[in-house]
Write an enzyme that holds these catalytic residues in place. Sequence first.
Site, PDB file in Angstrom:
ATOM      1  N   ILE A   3       0.886  -1.062  -0.093  1.00  0.00           N
ATOM      2  CA  ILE A   3      -0.036   0.202   0.119  1.00  0.00           C
ATOM      3  C   ILE A   3       0.938   1.118   0.142  1.00  0.00           C
ATOM      4  O   ILE A   3       1.695   1.475   0.916  1.00  0.00           O
ATOM      5  CB  ILE A   3      -0.846   0.019   0.995  1.00  0.00           C
ATOM      6  CG1 ILE A   3      -1.835  -1.198   1.434  1.00  0.00           C
ATOM      7  CG2 ILE A   3      -1.947   1.086   1.270  1.00  0.00           C
ATOM      8  CD1 ILE A   3      -2.375  -1.661   2.642  1.00  0.00           C
ATOM      9  N   CYS A   4       0.488   2.261  -0.885  1.00  0.00           N
ATOM     10  CA  CYS A   4       1.094   3.455  -0.850  1.00  0.00           C
ATOM     11  C   CYS A   4      -0.077   4.672  -1.011  1.00  0.00           C
ATOM     12  O   CYS A   4      -1.125   4.179  -0.893  1.00  0.00           O
ATOM     13  CB  CYS A   4       2.241   3.693  -1.881  1.00  0.00           C
ATOM     14  SG  CYS A   4       1.890   3.535  -3.522  1.00  0.00           S
ATOM     15  N   GLY A   5       0.266   5.765  -1.344  1.00  0.00           N
ATOM     16  CA  GLY A   5      -0.774   6.605  -1.612  1.00  0.00           C
ATOM     17  C   GLY A   5      -1.915   6.397  -2.408  1.00  0.00           C
ATOM     18  O   GLY A   5      -3.077   6.344  -2.534  1.00  0.00           O
TER      19      GLY A   5
END
Length: 150
Positions: A65-67
Amino acid sequence: MKVGLGADHNGFEFKEEIKKYLENTLEVEVVDFGCHSCDAVDYPAVAFEVGTAINNGEVDRGIIICGTGLGVAIAANKIPGIRAATCHDVYSAERAQLSNNAQILTMGSQVIGPEAGKKIVRAYLDVQFKSSHKVQQIIDKENEIHNAKL
């Protein structure tokens, strides 16, 4: 099933929600590759760790998960043999695994919320890849390119 889980600082809180869901609701073993706080980290390093763990057989699948989910997918896809897919809906997550044998699911914490993320994770983990000549074409091309570089 053992799942490698990772995030950058933008996805840390989202990752923690998904981790609880994996362990407590789905009863999946989780290997947490970080990050472990909201302090800034470089997302490629996390993506490389999860992808490498898959290639080494330490985990069966990965969730990163990232932005946006895009940066970690691009980074993970640089690892030979890894197929990472960014999914923000249930159908795409299911097809990522079922049709494309994506070993890594990526999501964007600034695109969807944790409740949608949980549904997406369940859809991704509930299906198993079935052999596909299309995926084999991708694997063969990757091997051809890799061997040409040697």
